[in-house]
Write a protein that holds these residues in place. Structure first.
Motif, PDB file in Angstrom:
ATOM      1  N   UNK A 171       0.815  -1.211   0.000  1.00 28.56           N
ATOM      2  CA  UNK A 171       0.000   0.000   0.000  1.00 28.56           C
ATOM      3  C   UNK A 171       0.847   1.259   0.000  1.00 28.56           C
ATOM      4  N   UNK A 172       1.950   1.232   0.733  1.00 25.24           N
ATOM      5  CA  UNK A 172       2.865   2.382   0.777  1.00 25.24           C
ATOM      6  C   UNK A 172       3.482   2.607  -0.599  1.00 25.24           C
ATOM      7  N   UNK A 173       3.867   1.520  -1.244  1.00 28.06           N
ATOM      8  CA  UNK A 173       4.455   1.624  -2.581  1.00 28.06           C
ATOM      9  C   UNK A 173       3.480   2.293  -3.549  1.00 28.06           C
ATOM     10  N   UNK A 174       2.215   1.935  -3.455  1.00 26.21           N
ATOM     11  CA  UNK A 174       1.204   2.540  -4.324  1.00 26.21           C
ATOM     12  C   UNK A 174       1.035   4.024  -4.020  1.00 26.21           C
ATOM     13  N   UNK A 175       1.019   4.362  -2.729  1.00 24.22           N
ATOM     14  CA  UNK A 175       0.835   5.758  -2.320  1.00 24.22           C
ATOM     15  C   UNK A 175       1.991   6.631  -2.793  1.00 24.22           C
ATOM     16  N   UNK A 176       3.214   6.132  -2.661  1.00 26.71           N
ATOM     17  CA  UNK A 176       4.403   6.922  -2.993  1.00 26.71           C
ATOM     18  C   UNK A 176       4.884   6.705  -4.424  1.00 26.71           C
ATOM     19  N   UNK A 177       4.226   5.798  -5.139  1.00 24.78           N
ATOM     20  CA  UNK A 177       4.570   5.474  -6.527  1.00 24.78           C
ATOM     21  C   UNK A 177       6.040   5.055  -6.631  1.00 24.78           C
ATOM     22  N   UNK A 178       6.413   4.102  -5.788  1.00 23.99           N
ATOM     23  CA  UNK A 178       7.756   3.513  -5.830  1.00 23.99           C
ATOM     24  C   UNK A 178       7.600   2.000  -5.728  1.00 23.99           C
ATOM     25  N   UNK A 179       8.673   1.274  -5.952  1.00 21.17           N
ATOM     26  CA  UNK A 179       8.611  -0.181  -5.883  1.00 21.17           C
ATOM     27  C   UNK A 179       8.535  -0.694  -4.456  1.00 21.17           C
ATOM     28  N   UNK A 180       7.992  -1.913  -4.286  1.00 20.82           N
ATOM     29  CA  UNK A 180       7.898  -2.492  -2.951  1.00 20.82           C
ATOM     30  C   UNK A 180       9.284  -2.768  -2.370  1.00 20.82           C
ATOM     31  N   UNK A 181      10.233  -3.050  -3.246  1.00 21.49           N
ATOM     32  CA  UNK A 181      11.601  -3.283  -2.773  1.00 21.49           C
ATOM     33  C   UNK A 181      12.168  -2.034  -2.115  1.00 21.49           C
ATOM     34  N   UNK A 182      11.901  -0.876  -2.724  1.00 23.37           N
ATOM     35  CA  UNK A 182      12.368   0.391  -2.156  1.00 23.37           C
ATOM     36  C   UNK A 182      11.695   0.651  -0.816  1.00 23.37           C
ATOM     37  N   UNK A 183      10.397   0.341  -0.733  1.00 26.65           N
ATOM     38  CA  UNK A 183       9.678   0.525   0.531  1.00 26.65           C
ATOM     39  C   UNK A 183      10.287  -0.348   1.618  1.00 26.65           C
ATOM     40  N   UNK A 184      10.565  -1.598   1.283  1.00 24.85           N
ATOM     41  CA  UNK A 184      11.147  -2.521   2.256  1.00 24.85           C
ATOM     42  C   UNK A 184      12.480  -1.998   2.794  1.00 24.85           C
ATOM     43  N   UNK A 185      13.274  -1.403   1.915  1.00 26.33           N
ATOM     44  CA  UNK A 185      14.558  -0.844   2.356  1.00 26.33           C
ATOM     45  C   UNK A 185      14.342   0.333   3.292  1.00 26.33           C
ATOM     46  N   UNK A 186      13.397   1.208   2.956  1.00 25.88           N
ATOM     47  CA  UNK A 186      13.103   2.350   3.812  1.00 25.88           C
ATOM     48  C   UNK A 186      12.584   1.903   5.171  1.00 25.88           C
ATOM     49  N   UNK A 187      11.696   0.912   5.163  1.00 25.51           N
ATOM     50  CA  UNK A 187      11.123   0.411   6.416  1.00 25.51           C
ATOM     51  C   UNK A 187      12.205  -0.196   7.294  1.00 25.51           C
ATOM     52  N   UNK A 188      13.051  -1.019   6.690  1.00 22.68           N
ATOM     53  CA  UNK A 188      14.141  -1.637   7.442  1.00 22.68           C
ATOM     54  C   UNK A 188      15.051  -0.577   8.042  1.00 22.68           C
ATOM     55  N   UNK A 189      15.368   0.447   7.250  1.00 23.53           N
ATOM     56  CA  UNK A 189      16.251   1.517   7.711  1.00 23.53           C
ATOM     57  C   UNK A 189      15.638   2.326   8.837  1.00 23.53           C
ATOM     58  N   UNK A 190      14.377   2.744   8.676  1.00 22.16           N
ATOM     59  CA  UNK A 190      13.772   3.613   9.696  1.00 22.16           C
ATOM     60  C   UNK A 190      13.521   2.854  10.993  1.00 22.16           C
ATOM     61  N   UNK A 191      13.138   1.574  10.896  1.00 22.01           N
ATOM     62  CA  UNK A 191      12.949   0.816  12.119  1.00 22.01           C
ATOM     63  C   UNK A 191      14.271   0.577  12.838  1.00 22.01           C
ATOM     64  N   UNK A 192      15.329   0.412  12.069  1.00 18.89           N
ATOM     65  CA  UNK A 192      16.650   0.248  12.679  1.00 18.89           C
ATOM     66  C   UNK A 192      17.051   1.529  13.409  1.00 18.89           C
TER      67      UNK A 192
END
Length: 215
Positions: A171-192
């Motif tokens: 859902x985030x990928x759709x909202x930001x118009x980016x790939x799910x892979x990019x979202x996963x990297x951002x999520x991993x980074x921000x949670x870290x």
């Protein structure tokens, strides 16, 4: 879509009738519509309700009767999901409701119910055990906690806000118009950066974010 048994608590007759109509149009059944929360738990039990939709400010004092009733309902009937509606952004009440780690809770501004699609989606997600927050509530929660977010990039803040609204990575990928892979990297980074584990269901992620922001 499974039909849900929904109970409404709203003191305004016109809004109560409007909500009942929206619930039916969304494919669900309004099993009770109350003007105050004094009989909420009993009515929810008698009608075998699966979801309660209620205002924060209800008679007799129009202060916090709704949120107190929601918390009591969750205590006595934890299987009943709760979607709270408010005319205002009241972050104290939002945090109190979201402290329930079981999920199945939501907090929307009343303006949100003007969109049937978004309202129907909120009902479905909350009833399924998810957590739904109005974007304006999320912004208020994040605005009051700037220090913990100081190390996040602009994009990571955007992803965090969408996580807090209850969106999945897709859902985030759709909202930001980016790939799910990019979202996963951002999520991993921000949670870290926030010292949080990114390995739980959507509503757990929301609760983890809010718990951190309350430190």
């Amino acid at each position: 879509m499974t039909e849900l048994r929904v109970i409404l608590v709203e003191d305004s007759v016109l809004l109560r009738e409007g909500l009942a109509r929206l619930v039916v149009e969304a494919g669900h059944r309004c099993v009770a519509a109350l003007g105050d929360a004094s009989r909420l738990v009993q009515a929810a039990s008698d009608q075998k309700a699966q979801l309660a939709i209620l205002d924060v400010r209800l008679p007799p004092t129009f202060r916090d009767e709704g949120i107190k009733a929601a918390l009591e309902l969750r205590r006595q009937l934890p299987e009943v999901a709760v979607l709270v509606l408010s005319q205002y952004v009241e972050t104290v009440y939002a945090r109190e409701l979201l402290a329930d780690a079981r999920g199945g809770v939501g907090y929307l501004l009343k303006d949100r119910v003007t969109s049937l699609d978004e309202f129907a989606d909120a009902i479905t997600r909350v009833a399924a055990g998810g957590t739904v927050l109005d974007p304006e509530v999320v912004r208020k929660l994040l605005a009051g906690s700037s220090d913990p977010l100081a190390g996040l990039t602009v994009r990571e803040r955007e992803v965090l806000a969408l996580i807090a609204e209850g969106h999945s990575n897709f859902g985030i990928a759709e909202k930001l118009v980016i790939g799910t892979g990019a979202v996963e990297k951002h999520v991993t980074s921000l949670f870290a950066k926030l010292g949080l584990s990114e390995d739980a269901a959507d509503h757990r992620r929301v609760l983890a974010v809010l718990a951190y922001l309350q430190r």
